[in-house]
Design a protein around this motif. Structure first.
Motif, PDB file in Angstrom:
ATOM      1  N   LYS A 139      39.567  63.630  39.404  1.00 54.53           N
ATOM      2  CA  LYS A 139      38.956  63.270  38.113  1.00 54.53           C
ATOM      3  C   LYS A 139      37.493  63.731  38.084  1.00 54.53           C
ATOM      4  O   LYS A 139      36.875  63.948  39.134  1.00 54.53           O
ATOM      5  N   GLU A 140      36.938  63.830  36.879  1.00 51.91           N
ATOM      6  CA  GLU A 140      35.560  64.329  36.728  1.00 51.91           C
ATOM      7  C   GLU A 140      34.521  63.384  37.317  1.00 51.91           C
ATOM      8  O   GLU A 140      33.513  63.814  37.869  1.00 51.91           O
ATOM      9  N   ALA A 141      34.748  62.095  37.132  1.00 45.77           N
ATOM     10  CA  ALA A 141      33.707  61.128  37.504  1.00 45.77           C
ATOM     11  C   ALA A 141      34.360  59.830  37.971  1.00 45.77           C
ATOM     12  O   ALA A 141      35.543  59.584  37.724  1.00 45.77           O
ATOM     13  N   ALA A 142      33.531  59.017  38.657  1.00 47.35           N
ATOM     14  CA  ALA A 142      34.036  57.729  39.142  1.00 47.35           C
ATOM     15  C   ALA A 142      32.925  56.692  39.101  1.00 47.35           C
ATOM     16  O   ALA A 142      31.745  57.036  38.964  1.00 47.35           O
ATOM     17  N   LEU A 143      33.330  55.435  39.206  1.00 45.07           N
ATOM     18  CA  LEU A 143      32.398  54.319  39.085  1.00 45.07           C
ATOM     19  C   LEU A 143      32.779  53.244  40.103  1.00 45.07           C
ATOM     20  O   LEU A 143      33.925  52.781  40.125  1.00 45.07           O
ATOM     21  N   PHE A 144      31.808  52.856  40.934  1.00 45.75           N
ATOM     22  CA  PHE A 144      32.028  51.808  41.934  1.00 45.75           C
ATOM     23  C   PHE A 144      31.933  50.448  41.238  1.00 45.75           C
ATOM     24  O   PHE A 144      30.943  50.185  40.541  1.00 45.75           O
ATOM     25  N   VAL A 145      32.944  49.633  41.397  1.00 45.40           N
ATOM     26  CA  VAL A 145      32.951  48.313  40.738  1.00 45.40           C
ATOM     27  C   VAL A 145      33.251  47.229  41.776  1.00 45.40           C
ATOM     28  O   VAL A 145      33.803  47.521  42.832  1.00 45.40           O
ATOM     29  N   PRO A 146      32.860  45.985  41.471  1.00 43.61           N
ATOM     30  CA  PRO A 146      33.008  44.938  42.479  1.00 43.61           C
ATOM     31  C   PRO A 146      34.449  44.579  42.828  1.00 43.61           C
ATOM     32  O   PRO A 146      34.715  44.118  43.936  1.00 43.61           O
ATOM     33  N   SER A 147      35.374  44.742  41.894  1.00 44.15           N
ATOM     34  CA  SER A 147      36.735  44.266  42.171  1.00 44.15           C
ATOM     35  C   SER A 147      37.766  45.086  41.410  1.00 44.15           C
ATOM     36  O   SER A 147      37.443  45.787  40.442  1.00 44.15           O
ATOM     37  N   GLY A 148      39.008  44.909  41.833  1.00 48.32           N
ATOM     38  CA  GLY A 148      40.109  45.563  41.137  1.00 48.32           C
ATOM     39  C   GLY A 148      40.301  45.002  39.743  1.00 48.32           C
ATOM     40  O   GLY A 148      40.610  45.744  38.799  1.00 48.32           O
ATOM     41  N   VAL A 149      40.137  43.702  39.611  1.00 46.72           N
ATOM     42  CA  VAL A 149      40.282  43.109  38.282  1.00 46.72           C
ATOM     43  C   VAL A 149      39.266  43.738  37.326  1.00 46.72           C
ATOM     44  O   VAL A 149      39.602  44.098  36.188  1.00 46.72           O
ATOM     45  N   MET A 150      38.025  43.907  37.798  1.00 50.73           N
ATOM     46  CA  MET A 150      37.039  44.510  36.903  1.00 50.73           C
ATOM     47  C   MET A 150      37.415  45.953  36.571  1.00 50.73           C
ATOM     48  O   MET A 150      37.246  46.402  35.435  1.00 50.73           O
ATOM     49  N   ALA A 151      37.955  46.681  37.533  1.00 48.28           N
ATOM     50  CA  ALA A 151      38.382  48.069  37.264  1.00 48.28           C
ATOM     51  C   ALA A 151      39.454  48.086  36.174  1.00 48.28           C
ATOM     52  O   ALA A 151      39.376  48.871  35.215  1.00 48.28           O
ATOM     53  N   ASN A 152      40.444  47.206  36.294  1.00 47.89           N
ATOM     54  CA  ASN A 152      41.489  47.149  35.261  1.00 47.89           C
ATOM     55  C   ASN A 152      40.900  46.782  33.902  1.00 47.89           C
ATOM     56  O   ASN A 152      41.236  47.380  32.874  1.00 47.89           O
ATOM     57  N   GLN A 153      40.018  45.788  33.898  1.00 52.57           N
ATOM     58  CA  GLN A 153      39.505  45.296  32.620  1.00 52.57           C
ATOM     59  C   GLN A 153      38.577  46.298  31.943  1.00 52.57           C
ATOM     60  O   GLN A 153      38.574  46.429  30.718  1.00 52.57           O
ATOM     61  N   ILE A 154      37.798  47.024  32.748  1.00 51.46           N
ATOM     62  CA  ILE A 154      36.942  48.065  32.152  1.00 51.46           C
ATOM     63  C   ILE A 154      37.831  49.150  31.550  1.00 51.46           C
ATOM     64  O   ILE A 154      37.602  49.625  30.435  1.00 51.46           O
ATOM     65  N   ALA A 155      38.869  49.534  32.288  1.00 53.24           N
ATOM     66  CA  ALA A 155      39.767  50.590  31.784  1.00 53.24           C
ATOM     67  C   ALA A 155      40.429  50.146  30.477  1.00 53.24           C
ATOM     68  O   ALA A 155      40.471  50.915  29.498  1.00 53.24           O
TER      69      ALA A 155
END
Ligand code: TLP
Length: 342
Positions: free
Chosen positions: A49-65
């Motif tokens: 993928k072009e870019a990535a973002l470090f997030v505190p948790s998997g739940v936050m990754a799902n919710q941001i997406a």
């Protein structure tokens, strides 16, 4: 204590702690943490993928997406056992105003036909079907893998109706190690995908969400809105980089240990399990006619910890902090308590 409840219980190794202690850091809200920037670049590349973002948790990754891929009022197709539907505290409704459409997939995984059958017709009375979320591996299905071929068929069905696609890749590393298929091949059909550092890889905290540069710029803003902007988080990113370099291969051992145990459990009279379904590090088995929570309490009293995952269902998860010798000590305990028919 032999802790088989989850691969989230893994603790940082000595080498990982050293890498964390010596990490070069900066303020990541200014985009100035070199270690976070490196982790994001490494993961973006591994996921293609072009870019990535470090997030505190998997739940936050799902919710941001979910937030960047939908509009309030949209409908999101998920498998009924998915983490997003079962274990994220109702966040999709709260944070993105979306409605989830839980669809039962055979053996816990969706097919292209399942997705097509769940599509809403157009018309003012219907919600807009906007997004399909898959989980690879599928946790509640017993860590089972979506093959690239299956994903591609689902993606074709979804794209034919202009849907977007998101992948919960909490255990995508496991799918890759088990099949030899690189992560980017699994990730290619998706708009957004994330991977966890804090499960089988053994880092203490963190997940990385990836997608197009535009979407990740929006995701960065949503992360801040959710309070997930971190400062010298290179300390944590260093653990993730260390894990990818030194602890990734270990996942194959976890899979072998899961198979070793599954073959034995399957022979017990009180347990319903097809060991062929154990493809990675998770064993989900039924204990027909018995109380799974009570059984988990019994094994815990003998220092072997497992998770009740339904009234008559147990989950046993292998990970790097339980080696074969520990598993051999856990086995008689599991055999004694689980190996009695109702
Ligand atoms: N899963 C946990 C529990 O919440 C069930 C576990 O022990 O397996 N997606 C999937 C597929 C997950 O399994 C998990 C964690 C998450 C998302 C959430 O990740 P975190 O815990 O980092 O927010």
């Amino acid at each position: 204590m032999i802790d088989l409840r989850s691969d989230t219980v893994t603790r940082p190794s000595e080498g990982m702690r050293r890498a964390m202690a010596t990490a070069t850091v900066g303020d990541d809200v200014y985009g100035e943490d070199p270690t976070v920037n490196r982790l994001e670049a490494v993961v973006a590349e591994r996921l293609g993928k072009e870019a990535a973002l470090f997030v505190p948790s998997g739940v936050m990754a799902n919710q941001i997406a979910l937030h960047v891929l939908t509009r309030p009022g949209d409908e999101v197709i998920v498998e009924q056992g998915s983490h997003i539907f079962n274990y994220e505290s109702g966040a999709p409704a709260l944070l993105s105003g979306v409605q989830l459409r839980p669809v039962p997939g055979a053996g816990g995984r969706l097919s292209a036909d399942d997705v097509t059958a769940a599509l809403r017709p157009t018309g003012a009375v219907f919600p807009v079907t906007r997004l399909v979320c898959l989980e690879n591996t599928a946790n509640k299905a017993g860590g089972r893998i979506y093959t690239v071929d299956r994903i591609q068929r689902i993606a074709n069905a979804a794209r034919a109706h202009d849907l977007r696609l998101h992948l919960d890749g909490a255990r995508l590393w496991n799918a890759s190690v088990a099949t030899g298929t690189p992560e980017h091949a699994f990730a290619a059909p998706f708009d957004t995908v994330w991977v966890a550092l804090s499960k089988g890889l053994g880092a203490p905290v963190g997940s990385v969400l990836a997608g197009s540069a535009d979407r990740m710029a929006r995701a960065r803003r949503v992360r801040k809105q959710l309070g997930g902007g971190m400062r010298q988080s290179g300390i944590l990113a260093a653990a993730g980089l260390y894990a990818l370099e030194h602890q990734y291969e270990q996942l194959a051992t976890d899979h072998a240990n899961a198979r070793w145990l599954a073959e034995r459990l399957a022979d017990l009279p009180g347990v319903a399990l097809d060991p062929a379904t154990v493809e990675t590090n998770i064993i989900i088995c039924d204990v027909p006619g018995r109380d799974a929570a009570a059984l988990a309490e019994q094994t815990a009293a003998d220092d072997v910890h497992i998770t009740p995952f339904g009234p008559e269902t147990l989950r046993i998860t292998l990970h790097r902090d339980v080696d074969r010798a520990m598993l051999k000590r856990a086995w008689p305990v599991l055999k004694t308590h689980l190996g009695r028919a109702a």
